[in-house]
Design an enzyme around this catalytic site. Sequence first.
Site, PDB file in Angstrom:
ATOM      1  N   GLY A  39      10.110  -4.395 -12.379  1.00  0.00           N
ATOM      2  CA  GLY A  39       9.718  -3.467 -11.325  1.00  0.00           C
ATOM      3  C   GLY A  39       8.809  -4.038 -10.261  1.00  0.00           C
ATOM      4  CB  VAL A 233     -14.793  -7.053   7.773  1.00  0.00           C
ATOM      5  CG1 VAL A 233     -15.582  -7.486   6.536  1.00  0.00           C
ATOM      6  CG2 VAL A 233     -14.628  -5.539   7.786  1.00  0.00           C
ATOM      7  N   GLY A 268      -3.395  -5.782   4.501  1.00  0.00           N
ATOM      8  CA  GLY A 268      -1.995  -6.199   4.549  1.00  0.00           C
ATOM      9  C   GLY A 268      -1.618  -7.102   3.392  1.00  0.00           C
ATOM     10  CG  ASP A 309       7.412  -7.386   0.436  1.00  0.00           C
ATOM     11  OD1 ASP A 309       8.200  -6.636   1.029  1.00  0.00           O
ATOM     12  OD2 ASP A 309       6.459  -6.968  -0.251  1.00  0.00           O
ATOM     13  CG  HIS A 441      14.414  31.531   6.465  1.00  0.00           C
ATOM     14  ND1 HIS A 441      13.362  31.041   7.201  1.00  0.00           N
ATOM     15  CD2 HIS A 441      14.060  32.777   6.056  1.00  0.00           C
ATOM     16  CE1 HIS A 441      12.414  31.966   7.260  1.00  0.00           C
ATOM     17  NE2 HIS A 441      12.817  33.038   6.570  1.00  0.00           N
TER      18      HIS A 441
END
Length: 462
Positions: A39, A233, A268, A309, A441
């Site tokens: 995972g 920072v 990030g 990534d 609705h």
Amino acid sequence: MASYDVIVIGGGPGGYVCAIRCAQLGLKTACIEGRGSLGGTCLNVGCIPSKAMLHASELYHEAHTHFEEMGIKGAKPTVDLPQMLTYKQSTVDNNTKGIEFLFKKNKVDWLKGWGKLAGKGRVEVDGEVHEARHIVIATGSEAATLPGVEVDEKRIVTSTGALELKSVPKRLAVIGAGVIGLELGSVYARLGSEVTVIEYLDVITPGMDGEVQKTFQRMLKKQGLNFVMGAAVQGVKTAKDSLTVTYKARKTDTESTLEADVVLVATGRRPFTKGLGLEEVGVEMTERGQIRTDGHLATSVQGIWALGDVVAGPMLAHKAEDEGMAVAERIAGQAGHVNYEVIPSVIYTAPEVAAVGKTEEQLKEEGRAYKVGKFPFMGNARAKSHFQADGFVKILADKDTDRVLGAHIIGPMAGDLIHEICVGMEFGAAAEDIARTCHAHPTFSEAVREAALACGDGAIHA
């Protein structure tokens, strides 16, 4: 030495999806994962555990704010953080065991250990070499840190440590006003922390629609989050009983400090590629440390692919999953494809924030003529009955053709509502197509239809 058609390095959302899809397409497949469970970051220390904590903290907040008004009375609940962490871990375990079951069901071999390239068509896993016609790199990312800020995952933490805190900090400093910082910051704010978010830029959630950014920050301030914007920072000083964050105003260079009990570094993430042996086999990298790929996720070395990534694009689990499907299909000789124009993004705070396609700022920069259809949740009956009437749906459509170019939602169930727009955009829908589609609705989704109506003659309930 075992031989496979495909070996996937990495068992996160991109890797495990790619492995399962390869197996479904008749390819002998193995997936390498050195973590104790499958995972990846998402299921173990990212998406899934953070959503469990968000859910628990939101219910706690509801019990303290709206239960009595709804006629639910009794002693106000208190926070048992160790039990909350147990609940979080059970959610993680159920999901990771589910992936393990899917591997067995689809006959994917899980090679337990850490993998690296060992030459053309060869992968080494903890000293054992395996062969494959195709190798897929899906090793994900790791938290990016800052100079002068030494993470110990106890008091100075990334998202991983923030999900394992033993007690609710009295003062939490969050460095970075992106998705991770705001989600976890809102968790601890609801549980009782005094949260201050320090952001280098002048806006939160960089890259999102400007109107959403302003509305979202205003809502978070009402929830108790404090913001220091335009601040860089410089470092974090550690003392026995507290931490001192030093930062400088970006425009004036004025230095200030902030005292905290815990500091969350949410600046990030960066691709995780170290130790893979990429340079040794000639895999080209970009200047940003990503693996360079062509339009079909193939690397510079034949037979080696990369996704998720570690390649260009947003670091999103669902983007990695789409790429995993596409790579598997390309390997199997099919026409695997990812439509990068229709990748939704979601922030799972309360309210949720979701977006897909273009922002107004992007359309203006492109010089494209567009129109805006906007509808506030204040006009939605279901939202009002749930005390969630803040926020809006905004649809952007081409001025001449009415084709939907993007959508931005801040409000209840935004992360689910956005997918109606995603499907519409995949089929080239006009705003009128959504407006003329009957919506049940009362539902939150009626707000999407009303925004689509607002792109034409006007919404009914606004």
